[in-house]
Design a protein around this motif. Structure first.
Motif, mmCIF file in Angstrom:
data_model
loop_
_atom_site.group_PDB
_atom_site.id
_atom_site.type_symbol
_atom_site.label_atom_id
_atom_site.label_comp_id
_atom_site.label_asym_id
_atom_site.label_seq_id
_atom_site.Cartn_x
_atom_site.Cartn_y
_atom_site.Cartn_z
ATOM 1 N N ARG A 177 -84.776 -24.192 -30.404
ATOM 2 C CA ARG A 177 -83.976 -24.425 -32.394
ATOM 3 C C ARG A 177 -84.444 -25.633 -32.364
ATOM 4 O O ARG A 177 -83.952 -25.492 -33.707
ATOM 5 C CB ARG A 177 -82.696 -23.947 -31.804
ATOM 6 N N TYR A 178 -84.654 -26.642 -31.558
ATOM 7 C CA TYR A 178 -84.939 -27.572 -32.300
ATOM 8 C C TYR A 178 -86.052 -28.011 -32.889
ATOM 9 O O TYR A 178 -86.334 -28.907 -33.268
ATOM 10 C CB TYR A 178 -84.728 -28.375 -30.293
ATOM 11 N N ASP A 215 -76.219 -35.147 -34.321
ATOM 12 C CA ASP A 215 -76.207 -36.164 -32.316
ATOM 13 C C ASP A 215 -76.402 -35.335 -31.952
ATOM 14 O O ASP A 215 -77.197 -35.842 -30.518
ATOM 15 C CB ASP A 215 -74.570 -36.686 -32.192
ATOM 16 N N ARG A 216 -76.590 -33.754 -31.469
ATOM 17 C CA ARG A 216 -77.254 -32.972 -30.626
ATOM 18 C C ARG A 216 -79.099 -33.589 -30.333
ATOM 19 O O ARG A 216 -79.486 -33.670 -29.739
ATOM 20 C CB ARG A 216 -76.368 -31.814 -30.680
ATOM 21 N N TYR A 217 -79.191 -33.302 -32.198
ATOM 22 C CA TYR A 217 -81.271 -33.564 -32.008
ATOM 23 C C TYR A 217 -81.289 -34.925 -31.893
ATOM 24 O O TYR A 217 -81.995 -35.064 -30.962
ATOM 25 C CB TYR A 217 -81.244 -32.644 -33.844
ATOM 26 N N SER A 221 -84.052 -35.535 -28.730
ATOM 27 C CA SER A 221 -85.155 -36.719 -29.159
ATOM 28 C C SER A 221 -85.892 -37.522 -28.322
ATOM 29 O O SER A 221 -86.230 -37.617 -27.615
ATOM 30 C CB SER A 221 -84.979 -36.832 -30.239
ATOM 31 N N TRP A 222 -83.871 -38.416 -28.120
ATOM 32 C CA TRP A 222 -84.091 -39.249 -27.086
ATOM 33 C C TRP A 222 -84.527 -39.184 -25.444
ATOM 34 O O TRP A 222 -85.270 -39.732 -25.236
ATOM 35 C CB TRP A 222 -82.494 -40.022 -27.166
ATOM 36 N N MET A 480 -88.963 -42.869 -30.402
ATOM 37 C CA MET A 480 -89.183 -44.517 -29.739
ATOM 38 C C MET A 480 -90.159 -44.605 -28.844
ATOM 39 O O MET A 480 -90.278 -45.910 -27.830
ATOM 40 C CB MET A 480 -87.412 -44.359 -28.575
ATOM 41 N N LYS A 481 -90.500 -43.403 -27.609
ATOM 42 C CA LYS A 481 -91.659 -43.384 -27.017
ATOM 43 C C LYS A 481 -92.726 -42.726 -27.572
ATOM 44 O O LYS A 481 -93.284 -41.776 -28.235
ATOM 45 C CB LYS A 481 -90.851 -42.886 -26.271
#
Length: 601
Positions: A177-178, A215-217, A221-222, A480-481
């Motif tokens: 789903r993500y 927030d879950r998404y 991602s982080w 971020m990465k």
């Protein structure tokens, strides 16, 4: 379909582990060697005879141990003083001069096309393949389980270090789903990730909130990780040594996708090699500097020219990316062209970054034809100015020099175009249409064009077509990465190849229809039923600011009611309007246009 996937993967794995040349291939190789030997003895082209005696002491030098340049230069001829009696000056001049289109070129030997497998998709066209089932060929269940395991481990490590956010372990279904939301954001562009969950804007989107919270998404991602964080630390301790692997963080998923790209599709004859860039500002020693002041990850890509399918790719990790010492461009092409997997007789097109006489002749020895633009200053290419093109040459002028299977062609278009080939004759009568301005009007005129230039223009579009398909719905966004940038590119490759497979098998969907159905299947929603929009902004408010004059409160800001005007053809004025719709509507006991208006929304 599971059996088909396993058979295809086993086939490509077996072909990589063991390959032996057949007796027919050996005979072909001997025939080609005999043909080239005979041709080198009889041709009158600019060939430097390797049997010519070298100057005294030359055999002690490093240069003498290497193969001679394929084309004579004026300096080389001046150095060969011992050959002055054998090669008259007039003959040397003819050797150095460029030939014209009126000169007859000998057609090179045609390589037999012997693919290792039947070209095309390696799936049954009798079965129905949904977009998600094709996407799962590249992002398999096992690969997703490994991705979930490493992501959960990274999140646990981050929380142990003091990160303040709530985390529950991600599952395979949730990760699909993500990915569906990532593709949704690639299709529907917003200025930032937070805007997809905004509710106070005219451009608010209701769909993302029905799949998962913002927030879950963001937390997924982080923490998204393709390798285990403990193994990452162990690999980082080896930095600066030969045991350190710069691609360690992406290798588990990269190997899976590369294997799937080769397993479920076998390319047709014409291939294209080109670099593909992914923008990234990370400074980790694996990026290439660009003039736009952006560092970029560089991918070397092998694609099918007929449809843009990504057959194989490799990631640039610096000048020491490949073990051999023949140059980055040479090694990059050789690493992508595996005769054990592909077969022989393929035609490979490339740009001037890769083209060199050494590469083309070695590919021809391996039974790969090659064609590409070249840089004149590169070692081994002819540098003679005798009978060459100049700025004053007329448009359509052609010059060429042949050495065995290798031909170099120059063609004057708006500027000089230089192409090298081991596939084509220099000129076979092709013509191209160009618009020229004559007497203040534009006219179409036909010009002669070399065969290598025509073929290059036709087939080199393979990678350009692949890049074009990727850019339509690219999943790239700020991260971020650095390794998450490459993860997003893996998503692009998988989605693009899945679309091409679906088009080859069924051909009943456009690209946007394919992406829409893929997103719906990944997110687990119905494609037809759009989510119902709930809003608390549809409330009545005054149409104008209230006045302090009590006598004018009921008259200030009155406007014609939209519902009365459209439905009843009456001009009834009202001081009320809807906050969300921004239209004036009656709100009275005997005339509630506000309620009637919103029933039709």
């Amino acid at each position: 379909m599971a059996n088909t996937r396993e058979e295809a993967l086993q086939t490509i794995t077996d072909s990589e582990e063991e390959f032996t040349c057949s007796s027919d291939d050996d005979e072909d190789l001997e025939d080609e060697s005999f043909h080239l030997k005979k041709q080198s003895e009889t041709t009158k082209g600019p060939i430097y005879n390797e049997s010519v005696a070298l100057p005294s002491g030359a055999y002690h030098t490093r240069a003498a141990s290497k193969r001679h340049s394929f084309f004579c230069t004026e300096d080389n001829l001046n150095q060969c003083e011992s050959d002055s009696d054998q090669i008259p000056a007039a003959k040397r001049a003819r050797t150095l001069s460029w030939k014209e289109e009126t000169d007859v070129d000998q057609v090179p030997q045609t390589l037999r096309f012997l693919p290792a497998r039947e070209p095309g998709p390696k799936l049954s066209d009798a079965e129905s393949h949904s977009p998600m089932s094709l996407f799962k060929l590249f992002f398999t269940e096992s690969a997703m389980e490994n991705l979930c395991h490493n992501t959960n481990a990274q999140a646990a490590r981050a929380i142990a270090k003091g990160c303040k956010y709530t985390w529950t372990d991600v599952s395979v279904d949730e990760l699909y789903r993500y990915i569906g939301l990532v593709f949704y954001m690639a299709v529907v562009k917003m200025s930032s990730i937070a805007d997809y969950w905004g509710e106070d804007s005219l451009f608010s989107l209701p769909f993302p909130a029905t799949v998962m919270s913002r927030d879950r998404y963001r937390t997924i991602s982080w923490n998204l990780h393709m390798s285990h964080p403990d193994a990452d630390e162990e690999n980082d301790r080896k930095r600066g040594t030969d045991q350190h692997d710069r691609l360690f963080r992406i290798k588990p998923l990269m190997d899976t996708i590369r294997l799937a790209c080769k397993a479920f599709y076998h390319p047709r004859r014409n291939l294209a090699v080109k670099e593909r860039l992914v923008a990234c500002r990370a400074n980790i020693g694996m990026t290439a500097y660009m003039k736009a002041k952006l560092t970029k990850f560089k991918f070397f890509v092998l694609s099918d020219s007929s449809n843009g399918y990504t057959v194989d790719f490799s990631v640039y990790t610096g000048n020491n990316s490949f073990p051999t010492d023949r140059g980055l461009s040479y090694d990059a092409v050789m690493s992508l062209l595996d005769r054990k997997v592909l077969g022989s007789g393929y035609h490979v097109y490339m740009d001037d970054f890769y083209t060199s006489p050494k590469l083309f002749t070695d590919l021809f020895t391996l039974k790969f034809g090659a064609c590409g633009t070249y840089r004149e200053q590169r070692k081994g290419f002819p540098k003679s100015a005798a009978n060459s093109l100049s700025r004053r040459s007329s448009r359509g002028s052609i010059r060429w020099i042949r050495d065995g299977p290798l031909v170099c062609v120059k063609w004057m278009d708006t500027q000089v175009v230089s192409v090298c080939s081991t596939i084509h004759a220099a000129y076979t009568g092709e013509r191209v249409q160009r618009k020229i301005k004559a007497q203040h009007t534009w006219k179409t005129k036909s010009f002669p064009c070399p065969a290598p230039v025509t073929a290059y223009s036709q087939h080199m579009g393979g990678v350009d077509l692949s890049d074009q398909l990727l850019q339509y719905y690219s999943a790239q966004h700020k991260t971020m990465k650095w390794y998450r940038k490459i993860f997003l590119h893996f998503l692009d490759i998988a989605a693009n190849n899945a679309f091409i497979l679906h088009k080859e098998l069924h051909g009943n969907m456009t690209h946007d229809q394919f992406m829409e159905e893929l997103i719906a299947e990944l997110c687990g929603v119905s494609q037809k039923a759009a989510p119902k929009q709930f809003s608390t902004d549809h409330v009545p408010i005054p149409g104008a600011e209230l006045t302090s004059d009590v006598r004018r409160i009921a008259t200030v800001g009155r406007r014609i009611c939209v519902h009365c005007k459209v439905v009843h053809r009456k001009k009834q004025q009202t001081p009320w309007k809807c906050q969300a719709c921004d239209v004036h509507l009656c709100l009275q006991l005997n005339r509630n246009c506000f309620q009637e208006w919103h029933k039709s929304l």
